[in-house]
Design a protein around this motif. Sequence first.
Motif, PDB file in Angstrom:
ATOM      1  N   GLN A   1      22.355   9.309  26.871  1.00 41.63           N
ATOM      2  CA  GLN A   1      23.296   7.603  26.291  1.00 41.63           C
ATOM      3  C   GLN A   1      22.362   7.930  25.087  1.00 41.63           C
ATOM      4  N   ASN A   2      22.678   8.289  24.016  1.00 38.72           N
ATOM      5  CA  ASN A   2      22.773   7.957  22.608  1.00 38.72           C
ATOM      6  C   ASN A   2      23.000   7.311  21.448  1.00 38.72           C
ATOM      7  N   TYR A   3      21.753   7.369  20.648  1.00 31.84           N
ATOM      8  CA  TYR A   3      22.855   6.625  19.208  1.00 31.84           C
ATOM      9  C   TYR A   3      22.138   7.442  18.022  1.00 31.84           C
ATOM     10  N   LEU A   4      22.965   7.806  17.119  1.00 29.74           N
ATOM     11  CA  LEU A   4      22.766   8.348  15.713  1.00 29.74           C
ATOM     12  C   LEU A   4      23.201   7.489  14.666  1.00 29.74           C
ATOM     13  N   LEU A   5      21.845   7.684  13.872  1.00 27.55           N
ATOM     14  CA  LEU A   5      21.757   6.981  13.100  1.00 27.55           C
ATOM     15  C   LEU A   5      21.395   7.781  11.784  1.00 27.55           C
ATOM     16  N   ASP A   6      21.695   6.263  10.689  1.00 32.46           N
ATOM     17  CA  ASP A   6      21.498   7.775   8.952  1.00 32.46           C
ATOM     18  C   ASP A   6      19.975   7.346   8.649  1.00 32.46           C
ATOM     19  N   PRO A   7      20.085   8.224   8.276  1.00 36.47           N
ATOM     20  CA  PRO A   7      18.539   8.600   7.196  1.00 36.47           C
ATOM     21  C   PRO A   7      17.623   7.247   6.633  1.00 36.47           C
ATOM     22  N   GLN A   8      18.629   6.068   6.410  1.00 37.94           N
ATOM     23  CA  GLN A   8      17.695   4.469   6.229  1.00 37.94           C
ATOM     24  C   GLN A   8      17.307   4.599   7.685  1.00 37.94           C
ATOM     25  N   GLY A   9      17.705   4.713   8.227  1.00 34.97           N
ATOM     26  CA  GLY A   9      17.467   4.403   9.996  1.00 34.97           C
ATOM     27  C   GLY A   9      18.839   3.439  10.678  1.00 34.97           C
ATOM     28  N   ARG A  10      19.622   3.151   9.677  1.00 32.04           N
ATOM     29  CA  ARG A  10      20.566   2.121  11.056  1.00 32.04           C
ATOM     30  C   ARG A  10      21.777   3.091  11.938  1.00 32.04           C
ATOM     31  N   ILE A  11      21.379   2.666  12.862  1.00 30.70           N
ATOM     32  CA  ILE A  11      22.716   2.433  13.725  1.00 30.70           C
ATOM     33  C   ILE A  11      23.987   3.125  13.324  1.00 30.70           C
ATOM     34  N   VAL A  12      25.037   4.162  12.988  1.00 30.60           N
ATOM     35  CA  VAL A  12      25.972   4.214  12.817  1.00 30.60           C
ATOM     36  C   VAL A  12      27.245   4.971  13.784  1.00 30.60           C
ATOM     37  N   ALA A  13      26.521   5.302  15.039  1.00 28.56           N
ATOM     38  CA  ALA A  13      27.871   5.695  15.676  1.00 28.56           C
ATOM     39  C   ALA A  13      26.577   5.699  17.816  1.00 28.56           C
ATOM     40  N   LYS A  14      27.365   5.329  18.004  1.00 30.91           N
ATOM     41  CA  LYS A  14      26.580   6.257  19.498  1.00 30.91           C
ATOM     42  C   LYS A  14      27.025   6.564  20.822  1.00 30.91           C
ATOM     43  N   ASN A  15      26.352   6.702  22.389  1.00 34.45           N
ATOM     44  CA  ASN A  15      27.157   7.351  23.131  1.00 34.45           C
ATOM     45  C   ASN A  15      28.250   8.352  23.047  1.00 34.45           C
ATOM     46  N   LEU A  16      27.561   8.764  21.633  1.00 37.97           N
ATOM     47  CA  LEU A  16      28.498  10.413  21.498  1.00 37.97           C
ATOM     48  C   LEU A  16      28.859  11.312  22.472  1.00 37.97           C
ATOM     49  N   ARG A  17      30.098  11.306  23.259  1.00 38.75           N
ATOM     50  CA  ARG A  17      29.812  12.805  24.347  1.00 38.75           C
ATOM     51  C   ARG A  17      30.710  13.725  23.984  1.00 38.75           C
ATOM     52  N   GLY A  18      30.584  15.271  24.076  1.00 34.66           N
ATOM     53  CA  GLY A  18      31.036  16.328  24.677  1.00 34.66           C
ATOM     54  C   GLY A  18      31.755  16.569  22.941  1.00 34.66           C
ATOM     55  N   GLU A  19      32.856  17.001  22.861  1.00 34.09           N
ATOM     56  CA  GLU A  19      33.165  17.253  21.040  1.00 34.09           C
ATOM     57  C   GLU A  19      32.768  15.711  19.983  1.00 34.09           C
ATOM     58  N   ALA A  20      32.918  14.847  20.249  1.00 34.25           N
ATOM     59  CA  ALA A  20      33.067  13.797  19.836  1.00 34.25           C
ATOM     60  C   ALA A  20      32.127  13.500  18.845  1.00 34.25           C
ATOM     61  N   LEU A  21      30.547  13.752  19.358  1.00 35.19           N
ATOM     62  CA  LEU A  21      29.410  14.798  18.193  1.00 35.19           C
ATOM     63  C   LEU A  21      29.323  15.323  16.903  1.00 35.19           C
ATOM     64  N   GLU A  22      30.052  16.204  17.733  1.00 36.04           N
ATOM     65  CA  GLU A  22      30.360  17.348  16.490  1.00 36.04           C
ATOM     66  C   GLU A  22      31.085  16.688  15.172  1.00 36.04           C
ATOM     67  N   ALA A  23      32.556  15.669  16.302  1.00 33.81           N
ATOM     68  CA  ALA A  23      33.411  15.605  15.023  1.00 33.81           C
ATOM     69  C   ALA A  23      32.808  14.482  14.284  1.00 33.81           C
ATOM     70  N   LYS A  24      31.593  13.243  14.998  1.00 32.21           N
ATOM     71  CA  LYS A  24      31.203  12.559  13.657  1.00 32.21           C
ATOM     72  C   LYS A  24      30.094  12.987  13.025  1.00 32.21           C
ATOM     73  N   LEU A  25      29.461  14.622  13.709  1.00 30.40           N
ATOM     74  CA  LEU A  25      28.737  15.116  12.695  1.00 30.40           C
ATOM     75  C   LEU A  25      29.175  15.513  10.937  1.00 30.40           C
ATOM     76  N   LYS A  26      30.466  16.079  11.542  1.00 32.25           N
ATOM     77  CA  LYS A  26      31.189  16.363  10.336  1.00 32.25           C
ATOM     78  C   LYS A  26      32.158  15.862   9.368  1.00 32.25           C
ATOM     79  N   GLU A  27      32.560  14.048  10.435  1.00 37.83           N
ATOM     80  CA  GLU A  27      33.138  13.494   9.212  1.00 37.83           C
ATOM     81  C   GLU A  27      31.388  13.439   8.529  1.00 37.83           C
ATOM     82  N   LEU A  28      30.603  12.931   8.876  1.00 39.15           N
ATOM     83  CA  LEU A  28      29.565  12.115   8.094  1.00 39.15           C
ATOM     84  C   LEU A  28      28.595  13.709   7.145  1.00 39.15           C
ATOM     85  N   LEU A  29      28.475  14.725   7.447  1.00 39.74           N
ATOM     86  CA  LEU A  29      27.571  15.859   7.045  1.00 39.74           C
ATOM     87  C   LEU A  29      28.887  16.802   5.870  1.00 39.74           C
ATOM     88  N   ASN A  30      29.683  16.616   6.147  1.00 37.92           N
ATOM     89  CA  ASN A  30      30.778  17.566   5.408  1.00 37.92           C
ATOM     90  C   ASN A  30      31.570  17.019   4.192  1.00 37.92           C
TER      91      ASN A  30
END
Length: 377
Positions: free
Chosen positions: A348-377
Amino acid sequence: MKNLLLPCLLAISAVAGAQEKFTVKGKVGTLDAPAKVFLRYALDGKQVIDSASPVSGAFSFKGDLPHAIKASLTVRRQNPNAGGIVALRPESIAVYLENGTIEVRSADSLQKAEVTGTPLNKENRRLEVALKDVTARNQQLIGHYYALTPEDRKNKAITDDLEKSLDALGDERKAILKKYVQQNPNTLVGFDALRSYAGSSPEYTEVHPLFNQLHPKVLAHPDAVKFRERLEKVKLLAIGQVAPDFTQNDPDGKPVSLASFRGKYVLIDFWASWCGPCRAENPAVVKAYNSYKEKNFTILGVSLDQPDGRDKWLKAISDDQLSWTQVSDLAYWKNQVAQQYAVNAIPQNYLLDPQGRIVAKNLRGEALEAKLKELLN
């Protein structure tokens, strides 16, 4: 694939009232010793396990309980190749323990048994019939996946197609469970259907309104009281909320706080060395970390390893090449951070932004990298 790798689950039990005196009478084919039949349930936070040796298929259990409980009945057969009750996959079904005599009958396997004799078991049978088609199709798809060759499992087109089919079945199942809860709010089976609908990581805005539709006598059941407490924790973990702060020690005994990661995107990753699905997920997490660790992203691993599991925890970190910060109190499911975050299944996981707010959760497999690409690229 998120649906093909089942999470490691914390075992918990399933209308408060007078003392429940139950009798379970079973007859499963010609089952005989050294096979064993086990009755398992949770009471006051403790696992209770009773066992019986069948004679010509017959077995029985008796007991007193402070309230009705959903339990599991399991048969472990003899493995003729090993000379004992090992290696063969156990058969298991759900049974409600309540006042009266519960009959469990099957001509061959427990999996095909019919459970009769008391109101809750009659209700549960009704729900199982409603879910029968979806359950059968889900088992067929999972069987299809495990029948694939190693090469086919690496074929993204094949696995994506399977995942879409499993997701569609999951939506069908949730719709059936939701309808059942709405139509049966005054029974413990309705509450257990709600828990199944909620899953291991319930969404508060989706589950809480259904929960409040349950009859007051159902809401008074100890398991429903605990579930309400869990929902209150989940409420604080919704998308957009600031993730609750915590501090736990790393492998060297140094305290690490979540707050110290402010200013970066951080993934709080709940896992354990003993959790097969977690270990299977780790390569995807490592890939995402290596792709974005230079782009203001990091990971904080929280392990639910056991009190005597320190060496296994450290070995798993090394073997899986988890090069980010790791913490644990080695308290298994009682890990303080896991309890704070209402975790009863991993990974189980929680993705937080630089202010500590939850922006996504339970990112499995390629979904984690896809979300990071959306946020960080």
